[in-house]
Write an enzyme that holds these catalytic residues in place. Structure first.
Site, short mmCIF file in Angstrom:
data_model
loop_
_atom_site.label_atom_id
_atom_site.label_comp_id
_atom_site.label_asym_id
_atom_site.label_seq_id
_atom_site.Cartn_x
_atom_site.Cartn_y
_atom_site.Cartn_z
N GLN A 132 0.87 -1.18 0.00
CA GLN A 132 0.00 0.00 0.00
C GLN A 132 0.90 1.22 0.00
O GLN A 132 1.71 1.39 0.90
CB GLN A 132 -0.87 -0.03 1.27
CG GLN A 132 -1.70 1.21 1.50
CD GLN A 132 -2.88 1.27 0.54
OE1 GLN A 132 -3.72 0.39 0.52
NE2 GLN A 132 -2.93 2.32 -0.28
N ASP A 248 13.50 9.43 -3.95
CA ASP A 248 12.88 8.79 -2.78
C ASP A 248 13.54 7.44 -2.49
O ASP A 248 12.86 6.43 -2.31
CB ASP A 248 11.37 8.64 -2.97
CG ASP A 248 10.65 8.37 -1.64
OD1 ASP A 248 11.28 8.60 -0.58
OD2 ASP A 248 9.50 7.92 -1.66
N1 LIG Z 1 6.96 -5.15 -8.04
C1 LIG Z 1 6.55 -5.30 -6.80
N2 LIG Z 1 6.52 -6.52 -6.24
C2 LIG Z 1 6.09 -6.67 -4.99
N3 LIG Z 1 5.70 -5.68 -4.20
C3 LIG Z 1 5.70 -4.44 -4.69
C4 LIG Z 1 6.11 -4.18 -6.02
N4 LIG Z 1 6.03 -2.87 -6.25
C5 LIG Z 1 5.58 -2.32 -5.11
N5 LIG Z 1 5.37 -3.25 -4.17
C6 LIG Z 1 4.89 -3.05 -2.81
O1 LIG Z 1 3.91 -2.05 -2.78
C7 LIG Z 1 4.31 -0.94 -1.96
C8 LIG Z 1 3.82 0.34 -2.58
O2 LIG Z 1 4.39 0.49 -3.85
P1 LIG Z 1 5.03 1.87 -4.32
O3 LIG Z 1 6.05 2.29 -3.30
O4 LIG Z 1 5.51 1.73 -5.71
O5 LIG Z 1 3.72 2.76 -4.26
P2 LIG Z 1 3.52 4.33 -4.04
O6 LIG Z 1 2.07 4.60 -3.98
O7 LIG Z 1 4.29 5.05 -5.07
O8 LIG Z 1 4.15 4.46 -2.61
P3 LIG Z 1 4.76 5.70 -1.81
O9 LIG Z 1 3.78 5.98 -0.74
O10 LIG Z 1 6.05 5.13 -1.26
O11 LIG Z 1 4.97 6.80 -2.77
C9 LIG Z 1 5.83 -1.07 -1.86
O12 LIG Z 1 6.33 -0.55 -0.68
C10 LIG Z 1 6.05 -2.57 -1.96
O13 LIG Z 1 5.99 -3.16 -0.69
#
Ligand SMILES: Nc1ncnc2c1ncn2[C@@H]1O[C@H](COP(=O)(O)OP(=O)(O)OP(=O)(O)O)[C@@H](O)[C@H]1O
Length: 669
Positions: A132, A248
């Site tokens: 998330q 980040d």
């Molecule tokens: N390719 C992947 N495989 C498995 N888990 C993933 C993958 N990409 C993301 N995640 C999980 O999902 C979470 C959220 O993804 P991501 O950080 O890309 O989202 P975001 O909405 O951009 O988050 P942030 O709040 O950090 O900006 C990550 O911390 C990770 O645990």
């Protein structure tokens, strides 16, 4: 007109063959044959020699773009899609919609999807939620076409808000520029012409570095740390080489698979940089604990060295087992940095002309104590750490230079990723779930006994998780999503556009965030008296507004400052902070003072505000007059945090008490 329905895409390849099917014996688009159309619209057929030979040898991946047409009368159109980003013409936009993209995406973010064909949702089997983020939910899924397990990132944005779509598209554009084993590769996207949602498809990664580091009992060996750091720096070297700054870097954005391969993920705050253009950037990026001093000091012309600083924090964290500078606020963060890494040189203060330099420059320089603090680290690690954690950005070198550091060439050498042990699921998300579960259990059983065990459990998890990059802004995102019509302000925000008073057309009515008090400290408006109590009629007042934008980019620059006169002020229902004895003159004197010092259109001068749930957030520098006394600021700051925490606890207790009483009444009834 023929409608193309995608069957299968081979994204990632730059060159495709597209099989089009003749429908009723004719393929046409805007009066042209598909081939002509394709040839004319950026899709260059056989432009280069190499391409011609590939086309001739039929060695290109194939995409079918028609399942709706009459088979048998088909022909193959070979198409080369250039890897770079294009601006999209009206004709191309039409073609994108025809290719299956929704019009809201094609209209605003054509460049990001150009040359790609969306995947259909029913070609995936969706499993559990695995992550998330602030802007997304991530799911594990099976690609039914390849049988591969993938991660689907459902991105949150308002389809009605072009700015929000454009911002989301930026992440896609940047991801498409990158192709390296240590960078998460965007494999494709799922959406449809009718869908309002968009999923990004990535390889599934079992872990992230923050989660791994938090597993009780796990201590990485030197060779393993070198292996992770080498992969991180290789990934960064690639990003920087392709003109992308991540902004980040932190453990939870470094994903690790069961083969020990590390990939940099989450390019949501990334940006492309063109040093020659000198376009100002926002300084409110990078999760606080990993944020370099220049950003805390308000730099807007920084470079890739911000990612190197964060990498230095990760390196030290991997050796020490916990975050090395877990600041709660920007002031505290900067103070932690100065105490560990020393304050910048006199020359730096002079030449850098950083916005917050006069405020934060300590009276006495701080001595650097990195080697003393981490004396237990191997000496080669200390050498690299000294470079990456240089207070002055120019001294941090580059990712390529870091990779040549003796840290990677001395024994023990970095281990092979495939030799890294297989860990149980350990994502930061999993750790959070475990902690929530522990808390839930605590509430449902004997309070006293359970509290002890939870504390023990939390203690066992040695690594405290870092806050989100912009966690404090979450409340306003949600609000923004309910306000699709607001105009956004992007990084290249031009103050002239909205004038000195009033608000840009189309902007939602801003909420008063803060005012500067006599001492220059920002105060939360709701904590103090209301505007009606004050004599503000004649004076111009500097106020921070929260425009409550929901999309990520506006968060970066969401807080704008304007000078308002009393009449304008009276339009706002917010209340204002007064220092000292609460006399409005205190406030006004302070404000006048700051009128001299600050450009009202500067961003991010203060960030203290209360969210919807009335929790206090201090994420911004609290300003002080004349600068120099960071210690006093910290003391005051600490006092305010404690006070807010006490208030929060009190409110919670009162709510509990009220609930209990209500429950009692109900049961009596
Ligand atoms: N390719 C992947 N495989 C498995 N888990 C993933 C993958 N990409 C993301 N995640 C999980 O999902 C979470 C959220 O993804 P991501 O950080 O890309 O989202 P975001 O909405 O951009 O988050 P942030 O709040 O950090 O900006 C990550 O911390 C990770 O645990």
């Amino acid at each position: 007109m023929l409608i193309f329905f995608p069957l299968h895409s081979s994204v990632g390849s730059n060159i495709f063959r597209i099989r089009v099917f003749r429908y009723m014996g004719c393929i046409c688009f805007k009066g042209k044959s598909a081939e002509e159309y394709v040839a004319e619209n950026r899709i260059r057929r056989g432009k280069s020699k190499a391409l011609k030979s590939k086309l001739a040898s039929n060695s290109l991946p194939l995409i079918d773009v028609g399942n709706d047409a009459v088979q048998g009368e088909n022909e193959e159109v070979q198409v080369a899609v250039a890897p770079t980003v294009f601006s999209v013409t009206n004709g191309e936009r039409g073609a994108l919609v025809i290719a299956g993209w929704p019009s809201w995406l094609a209209a605003v973010a054509g460049e990001a999807i150009n040359g790609w064909i969306p995947r259909r949702a029913d070609s995936f089997e969706k499993f559990d939620k695995i992550g998330q983020g602030t802007y997304s939910s991530v799911y594990r899924a099976r690609d039914l076409e390849t049988n591969k397990i993938v991660a689907l990132k459902k991105v949150r944005f308002a389809t009605m808000d072009p700015e929000s779509v454009r911002f989301m598209a930026r992440e896609i554009l940047l991801l498409r520029r990158l192709d390296h084993p240590n960078v998460m590769k965007l494999e494709g996207m799922i959406t449809s012409r009718v869908s309002g949602s968009l999923y990004l498809i990535f390889d599934y990664m079992e872990h992230d570095l923050a989660g791994l580091a938090a597993i009780p009992g796990i201590k990485f060996s030197e060779a393993q740390i070198k292996c992770y750091m080498q992969q991180l720096l290789r990934g960064l070297e690639h990003c920087h080489g392709r003109g992308v700054m991540h902004r980040d870097i932190k453990g939870s954005n470094l994903l690790v698979d069961n083969n020990g391969r590390l990939k940099i993920g989450d390019f949501g705050l990334a940006t492309s940089f063109q040093p020659s253009k000198g376009k100002p950037l926002t300084s409110r990026v990078v999760t606080l604990w990993y944020r370099p001093p220049e950003l805390l000091l308000g730099a807007t012309d920084y470079g890739v060295s911000v990612d190197l600083w964060s990498s230095g924090c990760i390196l030290a964290e991997l050796f020490s087992g916990k975050a090395i500078m877990p600041g709660r606020t920007e002031v505290e963060q900067l103070h932690k940095i100065f105490k560990l890494c020393g304050s910048p040189s006199e020359e730096y203060w002079k030449k850098s002309k950083l916005r917050n330099a006069t405020i934060f420059k300590p009276q006495q320089p701080y001595k650097r104590v990195v080697s003393e603090t981490f004396k237990n680290f191997p000496s080669s690690a200390l050498g690299l750490l000294e470079v990456l954690l240089a207070t002055e950005p120019e001294d941090r070198g580059t990712a390529s230079l870091a990779l040549q550091n003796e840290f990677f060439t001395t024994e023990p050498l970095p281990c092979d990723p495939s030799t890294l042990p297989n860990y149980p699921p350990s994502k930061e998300f999993d750790v959070k779930l475990q902690q929530e579960e522990a808390r839930r259990r605590e509430r449902s059983t004997n309070k006293e006994r359970e509290q002890g065990s939870v504390r023990r459990k939390l203690k066992e998890s040695k690594n405290v998780l870092a806050p989100d990059a912009n966690a404090e802004l979450q409340a306003s995102i949600e609000k923004r999503q309910r306000q699709p019509n607001s105009k956004s302000i992007v990084e290249s925000y031009n103050p002239k556009e909205d004038g000195n008073s009033g608000f840009p057309l189309g902007l939602a009515k801003p909420r008063v965030l803060s005012v500067f008090s006599h001492s220059g400290q920002s105060m939360h408006p709701s904590a103090y008296g209301s505007s009606n109590n004050m004599n503000l009629k004649e004076e111009n007042v500097l106020i921070g507004f929260n425009h409550d934008f929901g999309s990520r980019h506006t968060e970066l620059s969401k807080q704008k400052f304007r000078w308002l006169d009393g009449t304008q002020l009276s339009k706002f229902s917010g209340s204002f902070a007064v220092r000292g004895d609460g006399n409005s003159n205190d406030l006004l004197d302070g404000l006048k003072l700051h009128q001299k010092d600050f450009n009202p259109f500067e961003k991010d001068l203060t960030m203290g505000y209360a969210s919807k749930n009335k929790r206090f957030h201090y994420s911004g520098p609290l300003l002080s007059q004349g600068g120099g006394n960071i210690e006093d600021m910290l003391k005051e700051h600490e006092r305010q945090i404690q006070q807010a925490a006490r208030k929060g606890r009190l409110e919670k207790d009162n709510t509990k008490k009220a609930k209990k009483e209500n429950g009692l009444t109900e049961s009596l009834l």
